[in-house]
Design an enzyme around this catalytic site. Sequence first.
Site, PDB file in Angstrom:
ATOM      1  N   HIS A  65       0.843  -1.190   0.000  1.00 15.70           N
ATOM      2  CA  HIS A  65       0.000   0.000   0.000  1.00 15.70           C
ATOM      3  C   HIS A  65       0.876   1.238   0.000  1.00 15.70           C
ATOM      4  CE1 HIS A  65       0.871  -1.033   4.198  1.00 15.70           C
ATOM      5  NE2 HIS A  65       0.832   0.261   4.453  1.00 15.70           N
ATOM      6  N   CYS A 196       2.140   3.398  11.631  1.00 17.65           N
ATOM      7  CA  CYS A 196       3.077   2.872  10.639  1.00 17.65           C
ATOM      8  C   CYS A 196       3.445   4.021   9.695  1.00 17.65           C
ATOM      9  CB  CYS A 196       2.478   1.694   9.874  1.00 17.65           C
ATOM     10  SG  CYS A 196       1.126   2.118   8.759  1.00 17.65           S
TER      11      CYS A 196
END
Length: 680
Positions: A65, A196
């Site tokens: 992603h 993240c």
Amino acid sequence: MSELITAELVDLDLSAETKNEAARSLAERMVTAGRVTDLDGFLADVAAREAQMPTGLDGGIGIPHCRSEHVAAPTLAFGRSARGIDFGAADGPADLVFLIAAPAGADDAHLTILSSLARRLMDPAFTDALRAEANPAAAAALIRGEQAPASAVTSPSAERNASADRDTADKHVAEEDVPDEPVTGQPFRIVAVTSCPTGIAHTYMAAESLEAAARAEGVVISVETQGSAGFKPLDPAVVAAADAVIWAHDVEVREKARFGGKPVVDVGVKAGINRPAELIAEARRKAERGEVSRFTDDHDGSDAGAGAGVSGDSAGHFGVRLRTYLMSGVSYMVPFVAAGGLLIALSFAIGGYEIASAPSVADHFAWGEANSWAALLNQIGGAAFGFLVPVLAGYIAYGMADRPALVPGFVGGAIALTIDAGFLGGLAAGLLAGAVVMAIQRVKVHPTLRGIMPVLVIPLLASMVVGFLMFIVVGKPIASLQKALTDGLNGLSGSNAVILGVVLGLMMCFDMGGPLNKVAYAFAVGGLADPTDGSLKVMAAVMAAGMVPPLAMALATTVRSRLFTRAERENGRAAWVLGASFISEGAIPFAAADPLRVIPSVMAGGAVTGALSMAFGSTLRAPHGGVFVVPLIGGPFLYLLAIAAGTAVATALVVILKGMRRSPEETPTAADEPKVPLAA
């Protein structure tokens, strides 16, 4: 989730053999659907995200992603592989691959939906249903949440999980959701933060995993997800009542001081996904032993911390903390370097080097004269360059003590410029500012003063102390050292220049984007603020050496392809462009897979290039750009020769070393490719 995935974005027979092939195959569907505008640009962003941390998860899931300017609308593509694809998970290849594409400016609503999907991936019933589904439209509906997995209603626990998955991304586990504790005691309470680098997937998967483990353990947990959609801080009362803290993060935890005085378990985000029960058990043990973090109530509500990304367990490792502080400053300085340096280089290309002495464009600007535009670019770039040292100092201090240290850090950096202490003065000012703020934060104050400490008292006192130290105590000696260093660079010639080129080349190629690389780069860029012949030679040598690792690996995969896996050969094709663009990180996948052969080889090549560049007397006024700024290089043909020589040396060494390792029957082929782990 109806706008994120359709049947056309589902491939139930994904034939890709590597993660790069899988990303390309799914991204092509996004292009066809009009969701991605530039296939190669988007794939480069996916690869850059993958280089930060592998996106494979235990349980056979790959979730590449990124956020990219080449994404027209938030999009999800799903592929199912019969053979499995290695995304770097510890338990093996992934058969379920989700490619998430978010626009660079994606709105909170779409990111919340994406984060909700990330949480659902932790539900075995959901993933089992995807493995069994034979219809692309039905699979898309399942991912959109329009139909529940068939097995989701087979047990009360599955029903609870399905209900939790439908919650929004920032929903926390409430106390009443936890199994009742015996009346003789209160449940153990944990607050957690997950984050993240992209803030789209792993952030929320870690949150869901921790919440599920807490339910199973009878623990009350509240999770703060610091993702791309922003974050909602935990209720201060919830934090105050917590018995322990878990940080599962790969970027800096925001507002760390809230968790002061409590035991802290500090790990990477994937640990929160893969072993949440262990983290909860560790939090219990720390609480039982009475361990607490460095934060205390004496931090006065500021965002002070022990430094970016430094856990309580590692607080004693000064070298680790110092490196983190310096990297914080350099990372914030680099955008100013890139913008200002390239503007200045472009002004020289248009108006020549004498344009630096042009009068202010505020007083004289002729719209039809090229020199006026060149002067404009030069003066804008010079303004950007003027922030280098203050930004470096300010964000070194920020890395040490967060926001209260920004003001004294910037003030100290500005003083460093005033007294001609330069880059070294900025380093010293940042470290002094951080240390002074941390010392002030340890002073006990009356509760009524705590509200004004971080916004008034700490910046005021710290700025006074740092200003005194920089003007009166340490500034002048550092300025003298800076002058000696500058004079030394100007006087470099012959063997001395070659030796410096060797050292800079070794530093640039040792960790390819890591701390040593950044130190060498920052040293070179610092000289551009007040350019001399010596500093321009240093900048040229640093950029030339930094181009060698990816170019060498690209050439090696071309001339001896059978020494490399299929994934490495694909990375090699991309490395041509990355190397030509001065992106040393293009060689990281090769170094991660075979460090003992790759790193010494590219270091040798970088040393050769650095030495030759200095020996040839090549100069460079642009801090970045690779081959695209060759017209701005002094002695461009010899400069390119230096790069070619270093690339050839590194290529020859890596081919020889890899050839010695393998016999012909051990050489990787397409047939045995799935057995070879991919580099992160």
